[in-house]
Write an enzyme that holds these catalytic residues in place. Structure first.
Site, PDB file in Angstrom:
ATOM      1  N   CYS A 220     -16.319   4.259  -4.242  1.00 26.06           N
ATOM      2  CA  CYS A 220     -16.586   4.439  -2.667  1.00 26.06           C
ATOM      3  C   CYS A 220     -16.737   5.761  -2.243  1.00 26.06           C
ATOM      4  CB  CYS A 220     -15.983   3.593  -1.856  1.00 26.06           C
ATOM      5  SG  CYS A 220     -16.041   1.708  -1.919  1.00 26.06           S
TER       6      CYS A 220
ATOM      7  N   CYS B 160     -11.989 -17.279 -22.710  1.00 23.71           N
ATOM      8  CA  CYS B 160     -11.428 -16.143 -21.986  1.00 23.71           C
ATOM      9  C   CYS B 160      -9.975 -15.815 -22.646  1.00 23.71           C
ATOM     10  CB  CYS B 160     -11.302 -16.164 -20.483  1.00 23.71           C
ATOM     11  SG  CYS B 160     -10.284 -15.000 -19.372  1.00 23.71           S
TER      12      CYS B 160
ATOM     13  N   ASP C 288      -8.705  -0.904  -4.517  1.00 27.50           N
ATOM     14  CA  ASP C 288      -9.937  -0.051  -4.444  1.00 27.50           C
ATOM     15  C   ASP C 288     -10.104   0.367  -5.767  1.00 27.50           C
ATOM     16  OD1 ASP C 288      -7.968   1.888  -4.896  1.00 27.50           O
ATOM     17  OD2 ASP C 288      -8.385   3.027  -3.256  1.00 27.50           O
ATOM     18  N   ASN C 289      -9.543  -0.330  -6.856  1.00 33.14           N
ATOM     19  CA  ASN C 289      -9.943   0.249  -8.344  1.00 33.14           C
ATOM     20  C   ASN C 289      -9.825  -0.867  -9.093  1.00 33.14           C
ATOM     21  OD1 ASN C 289      -7.148   0.597  -9.944  1.00 33.14           O
ATOM     22  ND2 ASN C 289      -6.622   0.977  -7.749  1.00 33.14           N
TER      23      ASN C 289
ATOM     24  N   ASN D 252     -10.541   7.270   6.830  1.00 34.50           N
ATOM     25  CA  ASN D 252     -10.130   5.836   6.801  1.00 34.50           C
ATOM     26  C   ASN D 252     -10.812   4.995   7.873  1.00 34.50           C
ATOM     27  OD1 ASN D 252      -6.942   6.108   5.352  1.00 34.50           O
ATOM     28  ND2 ASN D 252      -8.656   6.302   4.130  1.00 34.50           N
TER      29      ASN D 252
ATOM     30  N   ASP E  77       0.875  -1.211   0.081  1.00 35.04           N
ATOM     31  CA  ASP E  77       0.059  -0.021  -0.141  1.00 35.04           C
ATOM     32  C   ASP E  77       0.663   0.972   0.187  1.00 35.04           C
ATOM     33  OD1 ASP E  77      -2.093   1.911   0.399  1.00 35.04           O
ATOM     34  OD2 ASP E  77      -3.255   0.287   1.117  1.00 35.04           O
TER      35      ASP E  77
ATOM     36  N   LYS F  56       0.230   3.618   5.735  1.00 41.78           N
ATOM     37  CA  LYS F  56      -0.529   2.414   6.337  1.00 41.78           C
ATOM     38  C   LYS F  56       0.326   1.276   6.623  1.00 41.78           C
ATOM     39  CE  LYS F  56      -5.164   3.734   4.199  1.00 41.78           C
ATOM     40  NZ  LYS F  56      -5.987   3.524   3.044  1.00 41.78           N
TER      41      LYS F  56
ATOM     42  N   CYS G 154     -11.554 -17.004 -14.052  1.00 41.49           N
ATOM     43  CA  CYS G 154     -10.680 -15.873 -13.443  1.00 41.49           C
ATOM     44  C   CYS G 154     -11.778 -14.397 -13.573  1.00 41.49           C
ATOM     45  CB  CYS G 154      -9.352 -15.795 -14.315  1.00 41.49           C
ATOM     46  SG  CYS G 154      -9.629 -14.890 -15.918  1.00 41.49           S
TER      47      CYS G 154
ATOM     48  N   CYS H 155      -7.346 -16.630 -19.347  1.00 39.15           N
ATOM     49  CA  CYS H 155      -7.080 -17.734 -18.436  1.00 39.15           C
ATOM     50  C   CYS H 155      -7.348 -18.988 -19.262  1.00 39.15           C
ATOM     51  CB  CYS H 155      -7.757 -17.991 -17.305  1.00 39.15           C
ATOM     52  SG  CYS H 155      -9.725 -18.046 -17.415  1.00 39.15           S
TER      53      CYS H 155
END
Lengths: 91, 289
Positions: free
Chosen positions: B195, B257, B136-137, B76, B68, B92, B178, B260
């Protein structure tokens, strides 16, 4: 006998938080068209202007991804369960 | 203390600390030793990464890698339970390391204070046995997926938004789908909701992160012959906190796919651009070349 549409997670807000919506339609595309008459903004949340699904939206007919079937032209039969989910990425 | 006496004390501590695991027929002493020999990479030590790291450290996973690049912010703390008020402004990974060492000093914690990118991800992931996605993306999620498929590293996926969560296990076995089998490409940024915009009911991250930790432990133990039970391989578990319900959806491996199923995939040929993360401009999406 009608088809049961279930919108999961954040998409449930599209149908005013209802657990499921019952309707009659021959294909997924027809069902979406029908639902869009009742639920304002449904088409924009699920579909591109061209009518194809947004790429972060998945629709399953009886747990089968319609991308692996006939996509929006996937036929529906009475008693089918259609589940709509969205990709999310928060962590 | 004499070296032999110290070894006896350490051994007793080990049995005592993990007694409730060792008592389980499905885990036992050998399963606990497997956990101690395993290296798990946790990408993101925020809402999801916090419970994942806490439970895996408590469970005695031998090495935890924490990735991170972010600093702890006051907003947070409503959900990122590894960090406290006095940690605001700190990296973090540093506050996470302290919290985890407090829980279990026997666990080796390796911190990586940077963002996962196509340049650093291959070497990073190959240092570990299993990866947990707490990012988070979408761009990072697709990157992690693609590299885990290519490196054949089991990936435990989890994601949250508002009151909802999703979790699954991509085990990389021949019949395992996957993330791209589930969602082939990242959303168009015009339609992606973050978020920040949509909010997150804090405890949702605890529920989904705990499930991710459970899946990680099960994959590790199952792979070593300790048959705990079926994982979420090829099933997407969805949680809705508004009506306190869980649903699972069959996740079919897509025979077409490009990641995979079709041989020859290389993540280095893919463009991964962060279009949804906090503060990032919306531009390209993670597109397959």
């Amino acid at each position: 006998m009608s088809v049961r549409f279930e919108f999961l997670g954040p998409l449930k807000a599209i149908v005013a938080g209802q657990e499921a919506v019952e309707l009659e339609a021959g294909t997924v595309a027809q069902a979406l068209e029908e639902l869009n008459k009742t639920y304002d903004g449904l088409a924009q949340r699920l579909q591109e202007e061209s009518g194809s699904l947004h790429r972060h939206i998945n629709i399953y007919v009886n747990e089968e991804d319609i991308r692996l079937k006939e996509n929006l032209q996937t036929t529906l039969a009475p008693g089918d369960v259609v589940t709509v989910i969205s990709a999310i990425a928060g962590g | 203390m004499a070296p032999s006496a110290r070894l006896v004390d350490e051994s007793l501590d080990w049995y005592n600390r993990y007694a409730r695991h060792i008592t389980l027929d499905e885990v036992g002493e050998s399963g606990q030793q497997v956990l101690g020999d395993t290296r798990v990479l946790i990408i993101g030590v925020g809402g999801l990464g916090s419970p994942v790291a806490l439970y895996l450290a408590a469970a005695g996973v031998g090495t935890l890698g924490l990735v991170d690049d972010d600093l702890v912010s006051l907003n947070n703390l409503q959900r990122q339970i590894l960090h406290g008020t006095s940690d605001v402004g700190r990296p973090k990974v540093d506050s996470a390391l302290e919290a985890l060492k407090h829980i279990n000093p026997q666990v080796n914690i390796v911190t990586h204070q940077y963002r996962v990118t196509p340049r650093n991800v291959w070497e990073l992931i190959n240092e570990y046995d299993l990866v947990v996605d707490g990012s988070d993306n979408f761009a990072t999620r697709f990157l992690i997926n693609d590299v885990c498929v290519q490196a054949k590293k089991p990936l435990i996926f989890g994601a949250v938004l508002q009151f909802s969560g999703q979790v699954t296990a991509f085990t990389q076995e021949a019949d395992s789908g996957c993330y791209r089998c589930l969602f082939p490409e990242a959303p168009d940024p015009r339609y992606a909701t973050t978020c920040v915009e949509a909010g997150i009911f804090g405890v949702t991250t605890g529920i989904i992160g705990s499930l991710q930790a459970a899946e990680a432990l099960k994959v590790i133990l199952n792979d070593s012959g300790h048959q705990i039970g079926p994982t979420l391989k090829n099933r997407l578990l969805m949680y809705d906190g508004k009506d306190s319900s869980f649903r699972t959806i069959k996740l079919s491996k897509n025979p077409n796919c490009p990641v995979c199923s079709i041989p020859g995939f290389d993540f280095r040929k893919v463009t991964y651009v962060d279009n949804c993360a906090v503060g990032s401009p919306a531009n390209e999406v993670a597109k397959l070349a």
